[in-house]
Write a protein that holds these residues in place. Structure first.
Motif, mmCIF file in Angstrom:
data_model
loop_
_atom_site.group_PDB
_atom_site.id
_atom_site.type_symbol
_atom_site.label_atom_id
_atom_site.label_comp_id
_atom_site.label_asym_id
_atom_site.label_seq_id
_atom_site.Cartn_x
_atom_site.Cartn_y
_atom_site.Cartn_z
ATOM 1 N N ALA A 178 -2.433 -7.875 -5.326
ATOM 2 C CA ALA A 178 -1.977 -6.931 -4.298
ATOM 3 C C ALA A 178 -3.181 -6.243 -3.788
ATOM 4 O O ALA A 178 -3.287 -6.031 -2.643
ATOM 5 C CB ALA A 178 -0.903 -6.066 -4.785
ATOM 6 N N ILE A 179 -3.928 -5.622 -4.530
ATOM 7 C CA ILE A 179 -5.116 -4.868 -4.183
ATOM 8 C C ILE A 179 -6.156 -5.695 -3.329
ATOM 9 O O ILE A 179 -6.696 -5.312 -2.126
ATOM 10 C CB ILE A 179 -5.787 -4.139 -5.236
ATOM 11 C CG1 ILE A 179 -4.836 -3.135 -5.981
ATOM 12 C CG2 ILE A 179 -7.011 -3.462 -4.801
ATOM 13 C CD1 ILE A 179 -5.492 -2.647 -7.239
ATOM 14 N N GLN A 190 -5.818 -6.548 0.360
ATOM 15 C CA GLN A 190 -6.200 -5.736 1.223
ATOM 16 C C GLN A 190 -7.632 -5.439 1.489
ATOM 17 O O GLN A 190 -8.258 -5.079 2.401
ATOM 18 C CB GLN A 190 -5.631 -4.314 0.948
ATOM 19 C CG GLN A 190 -4.094 -4.197 0.893
ATOM 20 C CD GLN A 190 -3.249 -4.470 1.883
ATOM 21 O OE1 GLN A 190 -3.840 -4.096 3.266
ATOM 22 N NE2 GLN A 190 -2.263 -5.281 1.985
ATOM 23 N N VAL A 191 -8.624 -5.758 0.312
ATOM 24 C CA VAL A 191 -9.944 -5.531 0.201
ATOM 25 C C VAL A 191 -10.616 -6.760 -0.176
ATOM 26 O O VAL A 191 -10.010 -7.546 -1.014
ATOM 27 C CB VAL A 191 -10.456 -4.377 -0.448
ATOM 28 C CG1 VAL A 191 -9.886 -3.008 -0.047
ATOM 29 C CG2 VAL A 191 -9.917 -4.483 -2.088
ATOM 30 N N ASP A 192 -11.753 -6.895 -0.007
ATOM 31 C CA ASP A 192 -12.374 -8.211 -0.416
ATOM 32 C C ASP A 192 -13.427 -8.045 -1.868
ATOM 33 O O ASP A 192 -13.764 -8.706 -2.704
ATOM 34 C CB ASP A 192 -13.376 -9.127 0.597
ATOM 35 C CG ASP A 192 -14.431 -7.791 1.130
ATOM 36 O OD1 ASP A 192 -14.430 -6.566 0.895
ATOM 37 O OD2 ASP A 192 -14.945 -8.339 2.260
ATOM 38 N N SER A 193 -13.504 -6.719 -2.356
ATOM 39 C CA SER A 193 -14.199 -6.385 -3.272
ATOM 40 C C SER A 193 -13.661 -4.944 -3.747
ATOM 41 O O SER A 193 -13.418 -4.144 -3.122
ATOM 42 C CB SER A 193 -15.762 -6.118 -3.075
ATOM 43 O OG SER A 193 -15.999 -5.431 -2.273
ATOM 44 N N ILE A 194 -13.715 -4.926 -5.260
ATOM 45 C CA ILE A 194 -13.700 -3.535 -5.867
ATOM 46 C C ILE A 194 -14.810 -3.058 -6.412
ATOM 47 O O ILE A 194 -15.443 -3.527 -7.400
ATOM 48 C CB ILE A 194 -12.576 -3.540 -6.939
ATOM 49 C CG1 ILE A 194 -11.092 -3.660 -6.255
ATOM 50 C CG2 ILE A 194 -12.436 -2.134 -7.591
ATOM 51 C CD1 ILE A 194 -10.011 -4.020 -7.164
ATOM 52 N N VAL A 246 0.831 -0.455 -8.788
ATOM 53 C CA VAL A 246 0.211 -0.282 -7.349
ATOM 54 C C VAL A 246 1.320 -0.016 -6.232
ATOM 55 O O VAL A 246 2.635 -0.344 -6.418
ATOM 56 C CB VAL A 246 -0.398 -1.637 -6.891
ATOM 57 C CG1 VAL A 246 -1.811 -1.897 -7.569
ATOM 58 C CG2 VAL A 246 0.523 -2.803 -7.031
ATOM 59 N N LEU A 297 1.296 -2.438 -0.511
ATOM 60 C CA LEU A 297 0.289 -3.472 -0.411
ATOM 61 C C LEU A 297 0.787 -4.791 -0.595
ATOM 62 O O LEU A 297 -0.050 -5.904 -0.210
ATOM 63 C CB LEU A 297 -0.982 -3.101 -1.707
ATOM 64 C CG LEU A 297 -1.440 -1.947 -2.022
ATOM 65 C CD1 LEU A 297 -2.330 -1.758 -3.008
ATOM 66 C CD2 LEU A 297 -2.246 -1.530 -0.969
ATOM 67 N N PHE A 348 5.574 -2.792 -12.549
ATOM 68 C CA PHE A 348 5.163 -3.556 -11.362
ATOM 69 C C PHE A 348 6.168 -3.496 -10.227
ATOM 70 O O PHE A 348 5.863 -2.857 -9.318
ATOM 71 C CB PHE A 348 4.892 -4.804 -11.704
ATOM 72 C CG PHE A 348 4.343 -5.673 -10.447
ATOM 73 C CD1 PHE A 348 3.067 -5.433 -10.078
ATOM 74 C CD2 PHE A 348 5.162 -6.391 -9.398
ATOM 75 C CE1 PHE A 348 2.512 -5.847 -8.800
ATOM 76 C CE2 PHE A 348 4.562 -6.809 -8.318
ATOM 77 C CZ PHE A 348 3.302 -6.855 -7.969
ATOM 78 N N ALA A 369 -0.794 -7.169 -9.849
ATOM 79 C CA ALA A 369 -1.259 -5.751 -9.372
ATOM 80 C C ALA A 369 -2.707 -5.953 -8.541
ATOM 81 O O ALA A 369 -2.789 -5.212 -7.540
ATOM 82 C CB ALA A 369 -1.480 -4.922 -10.342
ATOM 83 N N PHE A 370 -3.745 -6.612 -9.468
ATOM 84 C CA PHE A 370 -4.947 -7.000 -8.827
ATOM 85 C C PHE A 370 -4.858 -7.686 -7.556
ATOM 86 O O PHE A 370 -5.711 -7.576 -6.603
ATOM 87 C CB PHE A 370 -6.027 -7.508 -9.911
ATOM 88 C CG PHE A 370 -6.716 -6.567 -10.975
ATOM 89 C CD1 PHE A 370 -7.252 -5.481 -10.229
ATOM 90 C CD2 PHE A 370 -6.332 -6.851 -11.985
ATOM 91 C CE1 PHE A 370 -7.766 -4.595 -11.178
ATOM 92 C CE2 PHE A 370 -6.928 -5.774 -12.973
ATOM 93 C CZ PHE A 370 -7.482 -4.760 -12.434
#
Lengths: 263, 264
Positions: A46-47, A50-54, B193, B197, B187, A43-44
């Motif tokens: 996948a996030i 899309q982005v380089d930091s949370i 999520v 994505l 999941f 899950a992380f």
């Protein structure tokens, strides 16, 4: 102290003997929790695709966070979880009588009577996740840093234990606690998805000081990535000390109100 | 059919007794939305878009998907049937003139129907508390597709869990299978999520399986996205559901002879 250690060793040997009778169940905890943490990593990932930091947290830090949560959970399962998980049931059924009549601390026996060796691979897997996260975060893990991190993980395992004892001592006063256990599950689930560093305002106070699940994986992760101040570590240590003292007091307070349903 | 509606009504009414479970379902819905709000607020920071979603769009997805997830109580089918098989209590379901799958499906449907309103209240409460303006689809075709897909998806999950429960005839203790299945489906259904994505190659493979049509695609359709996937999605989901129902019936017919009826 020596007598207690001998007693703990005896409990572990007895548990081993019992586990050998149900060999298929040996690695259930490892398989189940391994899948749970693998899914969270997915899950992380996948996030982060899309982005380089949370917030301020990089991908590597988040991997360390998941690995640390997994490590604290694995130590919890390895050492005491299966011993203390049924305290509410024992209170309800009056089974605690058997523990109170023995010439050893009932809490010591409950804590170590169901050591689950099947969770050992989960500890090893968590260490590998943390190692991978450290390499992704470009953290050079020196011996003092590694030892400090390990000490904090053990400290947070103690904090998790404190929380479990506090919540499982409430049934001494109210008998049934199914609801409290479910609330605990939901809170742990939330804190597993959200690193404590992302909390602000009300949620920060709630999950850092009142129900301190938010610091359990966050502080060791921040220590390993050198993003926590000495004051932050001191506050975490004080929190653990305060909750440990409260858990022990609350357990004894609860025992004084034990009504022994069976007699 | 009348006897199954009686089961539905009985299960619906039983929920009044288990008020705390209702409160916990609401808490779980709120918890999922709170976690999404904290996490995605940090993810967006100064960003406008992530994978085509605005911050409000992403939160709308989580509000709708959390609501849909709270309706999926199919895991109770596998937990309850496997427990009954292990403890010997399944005998009564073999004796009464009702299909075990239909009995447990209507039981779970009754429970979900009761929880529906409370989950709806929890979702609306979160939307108001966190100032989430849920952008629901204005296209009637998307709403219709979602309205078909949601019950079909729930039926599909019921048949998956029924099939898992049948394993208890063979292995007795299937709690590990069930726990692993729950983690994976969380999941695969997009409850953790949004599957948008994931890389396109992974998403293409997932579109061949039924799970993404249980929560993810209905939530996307209800928030006015992915209209092009609706018809193929319904077709894939219908095929899987029919296949799993047939497999469940076959597994029950083959494995029921292994039942030992402990305690009879």
């Amino acid at each position: 102290m020596r007598k207690n250690l001998r007693f703990v060793w005896l409990l572990i040997k007895c548990k081993f003997t019992r586990m050998m009778m149900y060999r298929a169940d040996f690695f259930h905890a490892f398989v189940n929790d391994g899948i749970l943490f693998a899914v969270q990593l997915l899950a992380f990932s996948a996030i982060y695709s899309q982005v380089d930091s949370i917030g301020d947290w990089s991908y590597g830090q988040m991997i360390i966070f998941v690995g640390t949560f997994s490590a604290v959970n694995a130590l919890n399962m390895l050492i005491y979880f299966f011993g203390i998980v049924d305290i509410p049931g024992k209170i309800k059924r009056g089974d605690l009588d058997l523990y109170l009549t023995k010439p050893v601390s009932p809490l010591l026996r409950l804590t170590f009577e169901s050591v689950n060796v099947g969770s050992l691979p989960l500890v090893a897997m968590s260490a590998l996740i943390v190692r991978y996260g450290a390499s992704a975060a470009n953290v050079d893990v020196s011996l003092p840093l590694g030892l400090g991190y390990a000490a904090l993980v053990l400290l947070m395992t103690l904090l998790w234990y404190d929380m479990e004892i506090i919540l499982r001592s409430i049934p001494f006063l109210v008998i049934t606690a199914n609801g409290i256990m479910r609330v605990e599950g939901e809170i742990i689930g939330l804190n597993f998805k959200v690193p404590g560093a992302l909390y602000k305002g009300f949620f920060k106070i709630l999950f850092y000081f009142l129900l301190p699940y938010g610091i359990m994986a966050t502080i060791p992760t921040q220590f390993l990535t050198r993003s926590v101040s000495p004051a932050g570590i001191a506050a975490a240590v004080l929190t653990v000390a305060a909750f440990t003292a409260f858990a022990l007091w609350f357990w004894k307070f609860g025992l004084r109100h034990y009504k022994s349903a069976s007699s | 059919m009348k006897k199954y509606f009686a089961v539905f009504k009985w299960s619906f009414k039983m929920q009044i007794v288990w008020r705390f479970d209702v409160a916990m379902t609401m808490l779980a819905t709120v918890g999922r939305i709170v976690a999404a709000w904290i996490l995605w607020r940090a993810v967006y920071g100064n960003r406008e878009l992530v994978s085509g979603f605005t911050f409000q769009g992403m939160l709308s997805y989580y509000v709708v998907s959390s609501f849909l997830s709270s309706l999926d109580m199919s895991s109770q089918i596998s937990e309850e049937i496997s427990g009954l098989i292990r403890d010997g209590g399944f005998s009564k379901h073999m004796a009464v003139p009702m299909s075990p799958f239909a009995f447990f499906s209507f039981m779970v449907a009754g429970e979900a129907a009761f929880h529906l309103w409370f989950s709806c209240i929890a979702a609306v409460f979160c939307a108001l508390a966190f100032s989430i303006s849920i952008a629901l689809a204005s296209d009637a075709a998307l709403m219709l597709a979602a309205a078909i897909m949601i019950p079909l998806g729930l039926l599909c999950m019921m048949s998956v869990h029924y099939l898992l429960a049948m394993l208890a005839f063979k292995f007795l203790s299937v709690s590990s299978f069930l726990f692993a299945a729950q983690s994976l489906t969380a999941f695969l259904t997009g409850a953790l999520v949004p599957l948008a994505l994931l890389p396109e190659s992974v998403a293409a493979i997932m579109r061949l399986f039924p799970f993404c049509y249980v929560t993810y695609l209905p939530a996307m359709l209800l928030t006015g996205r992915s209209g092009g996937e609706a018809l193929p999605g319904i077709a894939v989901l219908a095929c899987w559901t029919a296949g799993l129902l047939a497999l469940g019936g076959l597994a029950y017919g083959k494995l029921r002879v292994r039942y030992e009826g402990v305690g009879i």
